[in-house]
Structure formats: C-alpha cells, structure tokens
Write a protein that holds these residues in place. Structure first.
Motif, PDB file in Angstrom:
ATOM      1  N   LEU A  48       0.838  -1.182   0.078  1.00  0.00           N
ATOM      2  CA  LEU A  48       0.002   0.041  -0.154  1.00  0.00           C
ATOM      3  C   LEU A  48       0.921   1.094   0.089  1.00  0.00           C
ATOM      4  CD1 LEU A  48      -2.803   1.334   0.372  1.00  0.00           C
ATOM      5  CD2 LEU A  48      -2.534   0.989   2.763  1.00  0.00           C
ATOM      6  N   ALA A  49       0.862   1.939  -1.114  1.00  0.00           N
ATOM      7  CA  ALA A  49       1.994   3.093  -1.308  1.00  0.00           C
ATOM      8  C   ALA A  49       1.213   3.986  -1.872  1.00  0.00           C
ATOM      9  CB  ALA A  49       3.221   2.278  -1.884  1.00  0.00           C
ATOM     10  N   THR A  50       2.350   5.232  -2.012  1.00  0.00           N
ATOM     11  CA  THR A  50       2.014   6.159  -2.896  1.00  0.00           C
ATOM     12  C   THR A  50       3.078   6.269  -3.920  1.00  0.00           C
ATOM     13  OG1 THR A  50       3.629   7.721  -1.524  1.00  0.00           O
ATOM     14  CG2 THR A  50       1.152   7.876  -0.790  1.00  0.00           C
ATOM     15  N   PHE A  54       6.473   9.525  -4.547  1.00  0.00           N
ATOM     16  CA  PHE A  54       8.034   9.293  -4.044  1.00  0.00           C
ATOM     17  C   PHE A  54       8.028   7.791  -3.268  1.00  0.00           C
ATOM     18  CE2 PHE A  54       7.662  13.979  -3.890  1.00  0.00           C
ATOM     19  CZ  PHE A  54       8.929  14.172  -4.587  1.00  0.00           C
ATOM     20  N   ALA A  55       7.095   6.967  -3.812  1.00  0.00           N
ATOM     21  CA  ALA A  55       7.060   5.610  -3.432  1.00  0.00           C
ATOM     22  C   ALA A  55       7.248   5.398  -1.850  1.00  0.00           C
ATOM     23  CB  ALA A  55       7.883   4.789  -4.178  1.00  0.00           C
ATOM     24  N   LYS A 115       3.322  -2.955   3.689  1.00  0.00           N
ATOM     25  CA  LYS A 115       4.020  -4.085   3.006  1.00  0.00           C
ATOM     26  C   LYS A 115       3.937  -5.288   3.733  1.00  0.00           C
ATOM     27  CE  LYS A 115       7.720  -5.585  -0.018  1.00  0.00           C
ATOM     28  NZ  LYS A 115       8.866  -5.447  -0.689  1.00  0.00           N
ATOM     29  N   GLU A 116       3.582  -6.317   3.319  1.00  0.00           N
ATOM     30  CA  GLU A 116       3.356  -7.598   4.191  1.00  0.00           C
ATOM     31  C   GLU A 116       4.148  -8.767   3.004  1.00  0.00           C
ATOM     32  OE1 GLU A 116       3.653  -9.958   6.665  1.00  0.00           O
ATOM     33  OE2 GLU A 116       2.193  -8.667   7.554  1.00  0.00           O
ATOM     34  N   VAL A 125      -1.572   4.090  -4.016  1.00  0.00           N
ATOM     35  CA  VAL A 125      -1.741   2.998  -4.899  1.00  0.00           C
ATOM     36  C   VAL A 125      -1.867   1.844  -3.797  1.00  0.00           C
ATOM     37  CG1 VAL A 125      -0.207   1.388  -6.373  1.00  0.00           C
ATOM     38  CG2 VAL A 125      -0.078   3.817  -6.656  1.00  0.00           C
ATOM     39  N   ILE A 126      -2.986   0.717  -4.133  1.00  0.00           N
ATOM     40  CA  ILE A 126      -3.155  -0.351  -3.612  1.00  0.00           C
ATOM     41  C   ILE A 126      -3.091  -1.342  -4.620  1.00  0.00           C
ATOM     42  CG2 ILE A 126      -5.065  -1.636  -2.122  1.00  0.00           C
ATOM     43  CD1 ILE A 126      -6.397   1.377  -1.709  1.00  0.00           C
TER      44      ILE A 126
END
Length: 180
Positions: free
Chosen positions: A12-14, A17-18, A23-24, A90-91
């Motif tokens: 699960l991130a943007t 700039f990432a 994160k699993e 971003v999912i």
C-alpha cells in the motif's frame, strides 16, 4: 465470504515518491501483525501462510490461504495513519484461487483505524473495498467501492476478473483529485 484461495497483500504505497505505508511478506511473526476475526464463531475459518501449490520461490511467494471451504474469513493488520492529499495512493495485491471457486471474494478493505479487528465482518465499515468477487457464472467482477458520508459508492462499470487458478495482480490507483 466463502472461498479457498491464496491472498498476497503486496503493498500500500503512494506513487510520487514511493513512500510505502504497508507491505506484507508474511514472514516470521506475521501472526503478531495480523488479527484473524472471530465474529462468526464456528462458521469462521482460519488462515494459514503458505506459498501454495505453485510458486517460484517458497519464501518470497508466501501469502494468506484459506483452510476450509464454506467458511467466512477475515483478517486485518494495522498500519500508520496517512493522507494522500496532493499525491496518488496505490493499492496493490495478488490473488490466486488454487481450486475452482464457486462463490467468494478475494477483496481487501481499508478500514478506519479504530475498528475492532477481532469482530471484523461483512458489514464492518470501510473507506475503500477493492478486489475480485466471484459468484457462479454470472458474477465475476472486480469491486471498487468508496465509502463517503455513510454511503458506499460502487463503480458502475463492471471490471471483469478471472476465475482460474493462476496468480493475478490487482492494482487500484486513487489520485489526489479523487479520480481513479
């Protein structure tokens, strides 16, 4: 939800700039990070962590897998509060149904931070619900539902999903202007 599948939650991130919010990899002490719901009592199934029947790397390809047919499943993990104001969210995660699925979902829900994780169920309020939902031959679609002011706003146009036994990567990009 009744299904036997493998769910891999990737990140699960943007995107700008990432910055990764969640994160699993389901390694080591994953049960300390994830709470399995007990809301349905005897009707509640348990997850296990495995790479499944088909994988490239037994450690890197681990994910949650349901263990019994005709059960309800729910698990949740906390992550820090975040905002996507001024940037995209971003999912992304991977689903693999290792057996023929008749009726069930492999979707995820972004919940409010105060939800009771042990009592997670189908009516638990969420902010975003996203992922495949399959029931019979007539309903095979990817849900994209946003909760806004107490209403669930379902995407009107169907996005078809696969019901085979291969791995499929699902990605939802929510832009800062509320487009997706």
């Amino acid at each position: 939800m009744m299904f036997k599948s493998l769910l891999c939650l990737s990140a699960l991130a943007t995107t700008t700039f990432a910055e990764v919010y969640f994160k699993e990899t389901f390694d080591g002490d994953w049960e300390d990070r994830w709470i399995q719901s007990t809301k349905k009592g005897d009707e509640q199934g348990d997850f296990q962590v495995t790479a499944g029947k088909w994988y490239r790397d037994a450690e890197a390809d681990k994910g949650l897998q349901t263990t019994q047919d005709a059960k309800f499943y729910g698990a949740s993990a906390k992550f820090p509060t975040f905002s996507n104001e001024g940037k995209s969210l971003v999912i992304q995660y991977q689903v693999k149904h290792e057996q023929k699925i008749d009726c069930g979902g492999g979707y995820l829900k972004l919940l409010a931070s105060g939800e009771d994780q042990e009592n997670l169920h189908g009516e638990t309020p969420y902010n975003i619900m996203f992922g495949p939902d399959i029931c019979g031959t007539s309903s095979k679609r990817v849900h994209v539902i946003f909760a806004y002011k107490g209403k669930n706003l379902l995407r009107k146009k169907d996005i078809p999903c696969k019901d085979d036994d291969l791995s499929h990567l699902y990605t939802l990009v929510v832009n800062s202007d509320n487009t997706y």
